[in-house]
Motif scaffolding. Structure first.
Motif, PDB file in Angstrom:
ATOM      1  N   ALA A 104       0.783  -1.387   0.185  1.00  0.00           N
ATOM      2  CA  ALA A 104       0.105   0.056  -0.062  1.00  0.00           C
ATOM      3  C   ALA A 104       0.915   1.189   0.104  1.00  0.00           C
ATOM      4  CB  ALA A 104      -0.799   0.015   1.534  1.00  0.00           C
ATOM      5  N   GLN A 105       2.118   1.775   0.978  1.00  0.00           N
ATOM      6  CA  GLN A 105       2.649   2.587   0.467  1.00  0.00           C
ATOM      7  C   GLN A 105       3.219   2.732  -0.444  1.00  0.00           C
ATOM      8  OE1 GLN A 105       5.565   1.470   4.295  1.00  0.00           O
ATOM      9  NE2 GLN A 105       3.803   1.267   6.017  1.00  0.00           N
ATOM     10  N   THR A 106       4.202   1.399  -0.565  1.00  0.00           N
ATOM     11  CA  THR A 106       5.035   1.816  -2.200  1.00  0.00           C
ATOM     12  C   THR A 106       3.582   2.525  -3.570  1.00  0.00           C
ATOM     13  OG1 THR A 106       6.033  -0.143  -1.382  1.00  0.00           O
ATOM     14  CG2 THR A 106       5.767   0.472  -3.651  1.00  0.00           C
ATOM     15  N   THR A 107       2.842   2.146  -3.640  1.00  0.00           N
ATOM     16  CA  THR A 107       1.765   2.445  -4.330  1.00  0.00           C
ATOM     17  C   THR A 107       1.370   2.968  -3.894  1.00  0.00           C
ATOM     18  OG1 THR A 107       1.246  -0.095  -4.428  1.00  0.00           O
ATOM     19  CG2 THR A 107      -0.145   1.202  -5.505  1.00  0.00           C
ATOM     20  N   GLU A 108       1.232   4.181  -3.218  1.00  0.00           N
ATOM     21  CA  GLU A 108       0.409   5.484  -3.294  1.00  0.00           C
ATOM     22  C   GLU A 108       1.897   6.317  -2.838  1.00  0.00           C
ATOM     23  OE1 GLU A 108      -0.628   8.624   0.292  1.00  0.00           O
ATOM     24  OE2 GLU A 108      -0.336   6.102   1.325  1.00  0.00           O
ATOM     25  N   ARG A 109       2.938   5.568  -3.200  1.00  0.00           N
ATOM     26  CA  ARG A 109       4.015   6.951  -3.487  1.00  0.00           C
ATOM     27  C   ARG A 109       4.753   6.960  -5.285  1.00  0.00           C
ATOM     28  NH1 ARG A 109       7.708   4.332  -0.459  1.00  0.00           N
ATOM     29  NH2 ARG A 109       8.476   2.958  -2.486  1.00  0.00           N
ATOM     30  N   LEU A 110       4.440   5.623  -5.809  1.00  0.00           N
ATOM     31  CA  LEU A 110       4.266   5.745  -7.049  1.00  0.00           C
ATOM     32  C   LEU A 110       3.589   7.181  -7.281  1.00  0.00           C
ATOM     33  CD1 LEU A 110       4.579   2.167  -8.020  1.00  0.00           C
ATOM     34  CD2 LEU A 110       6.523   3.581  -7.850  1.00  0.00           C
ATOM     35  N   ASN A 111       2.408   6.750  -6.858  1.00  0.00           N
ATOM     36  CA  ASN A 111       1.021   7.015  -7.419  1.00  0.00           C
ATOM     37  C   ASN A 111       1.067   8.799  -7.218  1.00  0.00           C
ATOM     38  OD1 ASN A 111       0.789   5.287  -9.221  1.00  0.00           O
ATOM     39  ND2 ASN A 111      -1.126   4.365  -8.006  1.00  0.00           N
ATOM     40  N   LEU A 112       1.876   9.676  -5.944  1.00  0.00           N
ATOM     41  CA  LEU A 112       1.531  10.339  -5.971  1.00  0.00           C
ATOM     42  C   LEU A 112       2.539  11.860  -6.961  1.00  0.00           C
ATOM     43  CD1 LEU A 112       1.127  11.998  -3.167  1.00  0.00           C
ATOM     44  CD2 LEU A 112       3.462  12.105  -2.183  1.00  0.00           C
ATOM     45  N   GLY A 113       1.358  12.606  -7.157  1.00  0.00           N
ATOM     46  CA  GLY A 113       2.126  13.472  -8.487  1.00  0.00           C
ATOM     47  C   GLY A 113       2.518  13.094 -10.017  1.00  0.00           C
ATOM     48  N   SER A 114       1.772  11.603  -9.749  1.00  0.00           N
ATOM     49  CA  SER A 114       2.279  10.898 -11.313  1.00  0.00           C
ATOM     50  C   SER A 114       0.573  11.089 -12.411  1.00  0.00           C
ATOM     51  CB  SER A 114       2.716   9.688 -11.421  1.00  0.00           C
ATOM     52  OG  SER A 114       2.880   8.922 -12.462  1.00  0.00           O
ATOM     53  N   THR A 115       0.604  12.041 -13.384  1.00  0.00           N
ATOM     54  CA  THR A 115      -0.213  11.461 -14.262  1.00  0.00           C
ATOM     55  C   THR A 115      -0.402  10.389 -14.776  1.00  0.00           C
ATOM     56  OG1 THR A 115       1.716  12.079 -16.167  1.00  0.00           O
ATOM     57  CG2 THR A 115       0.390  13.822 -14.965  1.00  0.00           C
ATOM     58  N   GLU A 116       0.495   9.112 -14.365  1.00  0.00           N
ATOM     59  CA  GLU A 116       0.874   7.910 -14.836  1.00  0.00           C
ATOM     60  C   GLU A 116       0.484   6.951 -13.695  1.00  0.00           C
ATOM     61  OE1 GLU A 116       3.264   4.560 -18.304  1.00  0.00           O
ATOM     62  OE2 GLU A 116       3.951   6.485 -17.608  1.00  0.00           O
ATOM     63  N   LYS A 117      -0.748   6.571 -13.860  1.00  0.00           N
ATOM     64  CA  LYS A 117      -1.286   5.968 -12.886  1.00  0.00           C
ATOM     65  C   LYS A 117      -0.908   4.549 -12.886  1.00  0.00           C
ATOM     66  CE  LYS A 117      -2.892   9.461  -9.884  1.00  0.00           C
ATOM     67  NZ  LYS A 117      -1.843   9.865  -9.150  1.00  0.00           N
ATOM     68  N   VAL A 118      -0.119   4.080 -11.329  1.00  0.00           N
ATOM     69  CA  VAL A 118      -0.370   2.215 -11.620  1.00  0.00           C
ATOM     70  C   VAL A 118      -1.390   1.845 -11.159  1.00  0.00           C
ATOM     71  CG1 VAL A 118       1.248   0.168 -11.043  1.00  0.00           C
ATOM     72  CG2 VAL A 118       2.266   2.987 -12.300  1.00  0.00           C
ATOM     73  N   ASP A 119      -1.673   0.735 -11.582  1.00  0.00           N
ATOM     74  CA  ASP A 119      -2.991  -0.114 -11.136  1.00  0.00           C
ATOM     75  C   ASP A 119      -2.519  -0.838  -9.996  1.00  0.00           C
ATOM     76  OD1 ASP A 119      -5.132  -0.900  -9.776  1.00  0.00           O
ATOM     77  OD2 ASP A 119      -6.394  -1.902 -11.361  1.00  0.00           O
ATOM     78  N   VAL A 120      -2.750  -1.080  -9.076  1.00  0.00           N
ATOM     79  CA  VAL A 120      -2.394  -2.200  -8.255  1.00  0.00           C
ATOM     80  C   VAL A 120      -3.131  -2.694  -7.314  1.00  0.00           C
ATOM     81  CG1 VAL A 120      -0.222  -3.541  -6.163  1.00  0.00           C
ATOM     82  CG2 VAL A 120       0.602  -1.235  -7.925  1.00  0.00           C
ATOM     83  N   ARG A 121      -3.419  -3.907  -7.084  1.00  0.00           N
ATOM     84  CA  ARG A 121      -4.326  -4.792  -6.055  1.00  0.00           C
ATOM     85  C   ARG A 121      -4.026  -5.852  -5.317  1.00  0.00           C
ATOM     86  NH1 ARG A 121      -8.506  -6.236  -9.995  1.00  0.00           N
ATOM     87  NH2 ARG A 121      -7.211  -6.105 -11.450  1.00  0.00           N
ATOM     88  N   VAL A 122      -4.129  -5.938  -4.387  1.00  0.00           N
ATOM     89  CA  VAL A 122      -3.420  -7.292  -4.076  1.00  0.00           C
ATOM     90  C   VAL A 122      -4.574  -8.409  -3.753  1.00  0.00           C
ATOM     91  CG1 VAL A 122      -2.820  -8.561  -1.929  1.00  0.00           C
ATOM     92  CG2 VAL A 122      -1.959  -6.601  -2.071  1.00  0.00           C
ATOM     93  N   ASP A 123      -4.568 -10.181  -5.008  1.00  0.00           N
ATOM     94  CA  ASP A 123      -5.181 -10.792  -4.390  1.00  0.00           C
ATOM     95  C   ASP A 123      -5.307 -11.400  -2.645  1.00  0.00           C
ATOM     96  OD1 ASP A 123      -7.052 -12.885  -4.847  1.00  0.00           O
ATOM     97  OD2 ASP A 123      -5.452 -13.194  -7.123  1.00  0.00           O
TER      98      ASP A 123
END
Length: 355
Positions: free
Chosen positions: A274-293
C-alpha cells in the motif's frame, strides 16, 4: 521419427508433434539405458525455464522440453487466447542451451557436451482426443483431481486451475516417461501438489523423489520473479510496481523472524504494498493500478492456512524445534497482469527444493 511438418520453425533439436512419434524415440532411449530429464512448459520461454533445462542437462543423458498451452487450466474469463506464443524464439533459446561436464563412464572420467535432445510439441487434439472446453461443466473425458489440496492459495482464486494442471501433467508424464522432471519454485503449490499426485498414483516415471523443485529465477535488477506473463507489463509497471510483491514477502519474512504473529506478518506485507503504491502514484499522471489478491502463510504439507496468532517459535514447537518450513506466498494484480511469488520460511531443503 521427428515431425516433418513444414510449418514448424527451423530447429536443430528434433521436434515431435505426436505421442506415437515421440514414443518411438523414447523406446530407443530405454533400450540404450539412457536417462531422460523433462521440463514441461507452455512456451514463451525465459531464463526461469532455461534454468530447469540446464539442471536437466547436468543430471541426465537426454533432455526433453514440452511446449503446450493447456486450455484446461484456463477458466473461460482468463487469458488463453492472448497467452504469449513465441515458438520461433523458444526454439532459438532452447537450441542455444548446453553444458559441459565430467562424467564417470566405465571407470574413467570423460568430458561430455550435452544439449537438449527433443521438443514435444503436441496439438490440442493430440492431448485431448475427446475435445476440451474451458468450461468444466462442458468437459468430457478423463480428468485428474488431487482432492483436498487444490482449493487453497492459487486454487482459491482459480478453482479449476489445478484440475487442469494435474490432468495435463499426468498426460505428459505418461507420454514422456521421464527419469527426472523439473519444476520452478515460483509455482510452489503446483510443484508440491504434483509430487503428491505422482506418489498417490504410484508413478515410476517420474517417481516422487525424482520430481525436482528448482529455486525461482529473478530479474537481476528488480528481483521480479521471471514469468511468461511478465510480457503483459508496461515498462513502468515492470520496473516500479511489479517488484513490490517480492519486497512485501520479504517484509513478512522479517516480521516472522522477529517473532511476530502470522497476522502481523501479513499486515506488514500488505502495508508495504500500500505504501509503495501510494508513493508511486503520488503526483504522477501515469497511475499504476495495484490490487492485492492474497498474501498468506500455509503449511507446505496440507496447504492449510496458519492460525492468525501463531508465531515462529510456536510453529517450530509443533515439530519439536525442527525448523518446520512455512510457505509465505502472494498474488497481486499490476494493471492487467496477475503476478505470483513466494518465499519459504525455514529450511527449504525439507521441501525438496534444490540448492
Amino acid at each position: 521419427m521427428a515431425s516433418s511438418t513444414s510449418a514448424l520453425p527451423p530447429s536443430s533439436v528434433p521436434i515431435f508433434t505426436t505421442v506415437a512419434s515421440y514414443r518411438e524415440w523414447r523406446r530407443k532411449a530405454f533400450d540404450e539405458r539412457k536417462s531422460v530429464g523433462f521440463v514441461a512448459t507452455m512456451g514463451a520461454l525465459h531464463d526461469g525455464h532455461l534454468s530447469l533445462v540446464r539442471r536437466s542437462l547436468e543430471a541426465n543423458d537426454l533432455t526433453v522440453l514440452s511446449i503446450f498451452v493447456n486450455p484446461a487450466q484456463f477458466a473461460p474469463h482468463e487469458d488463453l487466447a492472448t497467452y504469449p506464443r513465441t515458438l520461433p524464439r523458444d526454439l532459438e533459446l532452447l537450441c542455444a542451451q548446453s553444458v559441459s561436464l565430467d562424467v564417470d563412464s566405465s571407470g574413467r572420467n570423460e568430458r561430455v557436451f550435452r544439449t537438449p535432445s527433443a521438443v514435444f510439441l503436441p496439438s490440442v487434439s493430440e492431448m485431448y482426443p475427446a475435445g476440451i472446453s474451458q468450461d468444466v461443466s462442458e468437459q468430457k473425458g478423463t480428468f485428474i483431481e488431487v482432492k483436498g489440496y487444490g482449493h487453497q492459495l492459487e486454487g482459491r482464486t482459480r478453482p479449476t486451475f489445478f484440475r487442469g494442471v494435474a490432468t495435463i501433467v499426468t498426460k505428459l508424464f505418461n507420454a514422456i516417461e521421464p527419469t527426472r522432471t523439473y519444476f520452478g519454485q515460483k509455482d510452489i503449490q503446483q510443484a508440491l501438489l504434483l509430487r503428491r499426485m505422482v506418489r498417490d498414483l504410484l508413478l515410476s516415471h517420474p517417481s516422487p523423489e525424482s520430481l525436482h523443485i528448482v529455486p525461482t529465477v529473478r530479474d537481476a535488477v528488480t528481483s521480479l520473479a521471471l514469468s511468461s506473463r511478465n510480457a503483459y507489463l508496461t515498462q513502468r509497471e515492470r520496473e516500479l510496481a511489479a517488484p513490490t510483491l517480492y519486497s512485501a514477502l520479504q517484509a513478512g519474512r522479517e516480521a516472522w523472524a522477529a517473532g511476530r504473529s502470522k497476522d502481523e506478518c501479513i499486515r506488514a506485507a500488505c502495508a508495504l504494498i500500500a505504501q509503495t503504491t501510494e508513493r508511486l502514484n503520488l503526483g504522477s499522471t501515469e497511475k499504476v493500478d495495484v490490487r492485492v489478491d492474497y498474501i498468506e502463510m500455509n503449511d507446505p504439507e496440507s496447504f492449510d492456512v496458519l492460525s492468525q496468532t501463531i508465531n515462529r517459535a510456536e510453529w517450530e514447537a509443533v515439530e519439536e524445534g525442527q525448523a518446520r518450513p512455512v510457505i509465505l506466498s502472494g498474488a497481486m494484480w499490476v494493471g492487467r497482469t496477475r503476478l505470483i511469488d513466494n518465499i519459504i520460511l525455514g529450511d527449504q531443503g525439507k521441501l525438496g527444493i534444490m540448492s
